[in-house]
Design an enzyme around this catalytic site. Sequence first.
Site, PDB file in Angstrom:
ATOM      1  N   ASP A  38      -7.935  -2.302  14.214  1.00  0.00           N
ATOM      2  CA  ASP A  38      -9.183  -2.712  13.713  1.00  0.00           C
ATOM      3  C   ASP A  38      -9.195  -3.865  12.925  1.00  0.00           C
ATOM      4  OD1 ASP A  38      -8.177  -1.970  11.292  1.00  0.00           O
ATOM      5  OD2 ASP A  38      -9.737  -0.142  11.152  1.00  0.00           O
ATOM      6  N   ASP A  55       0.652  -1.141  -0.034  1.00  0.00           N
ATOM      7  CA  ASP A  55      -0.041  -0.030   0.168  1.00  0.00           C
ATOM      8  C   ASP A  55       0.733   1.200  -0.045  1.00  0.00           C
ATOM      9  OD1 ASP A  55       1.050  -0.239   2.348  1.00  0.00           O
ATOM     10  OD2 ASP A  55      -0.901  -0.690   3.581  1.00  0.00           O
ATOM     11  N   HIS A  92      -7.597  -4.673   9.996  1.00  0.00           N
ATOM     12  CA  HIS A  92      -7.305  -4.707   8.728  1.00  0.00           C
ATOM     13  C   HIS A  92      -5.841  -4.938   8.341  1.00  0.00           C
ATOM     14  CE1 HIS A  92      -5.330  -0.193   9.544  1.00  0.00           C
ATOM     15  NE2 HIS A  92      -4.406  -1.012   8.917  1.00  0.00           N
ATOM     16  N   GLU A 151      -9.865  -1.567   5.195  1.00  0.00           N
ATOM     17  CA  GLU A 151     -10.691  -1.162   6.444  1.00  0.00           C
ATOM     18  C   GLU A 151     -11.828  -1.849   6.468  1.00  0.00           C
ATOM     19  OE1 GLU A 151      -8.959   0.420   8.681  1.00  0.00           O
ATOM     20  OE2 GLU A 151      -8.597   2.607   8.051  1.00  0.00           O
TER      21      GLU A 151
HETATM   22  C1  GLP Z   1      -0.816   0.447   8.458  1.00  0.00           C
HETATM   23  C2  GLP Z   1      -0.350  -0.436   7.352  1.00  0.00           C
HETATM   24  C3  GLP Z   1      -0.790  -1.724   7.657  1.00  0.00           C
HETATM   25  C4  GLP Z   1      -0.042  -2.187   9.058  1.00  0.00           C
HETATM   26  C5  GLP Z   1      -0.607  -1.456   9.903  1.00  0.00           C
HETATM   27  C6  GLP Z   1       0.049  -1.621  11.457  1.00  0.00           C
HETATM   28  O1  GLP Z   1      -2.288   0.397   8.577  1.00  0.00           O
HETATM   29  N1  GLP Z   1      -1.252  -0.217   6.123  1.00  0.00           N
HETATM   30  O2  GLP Z   1      -0.005  -2.824   6.659  1.00  0.00           O
HETATM   31  O3  GLP Z   1      -0.074  -3.633   9.258  1.00  0.00           O
HETATM   32  O4  GLP Z   1      -0.300  -0.001   9.846  1.00  0.00           O
HETATM   33  O5  GLP Z   1       1.117  -0.965  11.529  1.00  0.00           O
HETATM   34  P1  GLP Z   1       2.167  -1.236  12.905  1.00  0.00           P
HETATM   35  O6  GLP Z   1       2.759  -2.617  12.464  1.00  0.00           O
HETATM   36  O7  GLP Z   1       2.866  -0.037  12.944  1.00  0.00           O
HETATM   37  O8  GLP Z   1       1.222  -1.461  14.259  1.00  0.00           O
END
Ligand code: GLP
Length: 253
Positions: free
Chosen positions: A136, A67, A138, A143
């Site tokens: 959440d 992404d 995702h 989302e």
């Molecule tokens: C963002 C990214 C996800 C990731 C999430 C959790 O939303 N798009 O791919 O898994 O953050 O991030 P973190 O690993 O910093 O908790």
Amino acid sequence: MKIIIKKDYKEMNKETAEIVKKEIQKKPNLVFGLASGSTPEDCYRELCRMHKEEGLDFSQVVVFSLDEYLGLPFNDPNSYYHFYSQNLLTCINIQFKNVHFPDGLVKNPTEFSAEYEEKIKEAGGIDLQLLGIGTDGHIGFNEPGTPLDTRTHLAKLTDQTIEDNARFFGKKENVPKFVITMGPQTIFEAKKIVLLASGEHKAEAIAKALEGPITPQITASVIQKHPNAIAILDEAAASRLKKHGRNSIKQTG
Ligand code: GLP
């Protein structure tokens, strides 16, 4: 689906890097789907070390980012392109032509998304997709409410995700509201999936994703029906799992 529980963040990422290494050794031109966020950072550090000290060869590896934020140029310190450059791409011998990212400044995200899907197809599909998880539930930026058959698309972030990611941007107001993300269907089509989660704040999302119903409300739940998926968790992230008995959980480290 296999669940591996490791003692802590470090051990979890070490195990993950070992898996990536084995996959590259098996298939030097591995098509590797990258995940952003704090969770896999240590895995990328370990892969850099493996390249430097053990000669792990990335010269034929192809990467696709899950992404990207819309509105951020590649060189913005908060773009995922910048994140991967800093944490992985500049310390390994990957070829620039093998690095694929959604373009944060693209004029027509829908057209771009279709082209991104086409590029993944041309590369032979994703062999190994790394994933983190949002609080959440995702994956990527899919989302709650995203239909599970959605492919790469333009998505709007929820307030919760904006708040979760505000720590990188100084304040909430600076977080872009739109992103381009691979869809749950794109992710599901990867030949192998490794989902990572660390910390108590991910425990509820993990319990829902791995043990709750498969639902668009928790897009990570799609991995339950994947034939070759592994969840690698630290003890805190695994702390609310109930159904998975000792038999399905390989506890190490
Ligand atoms: C963002 C990214 C996800 C990731 C999430 C959790 O939303 N798009 O791919 O898994 O953050 O991030 P973190 O690993 O910093 O908790």
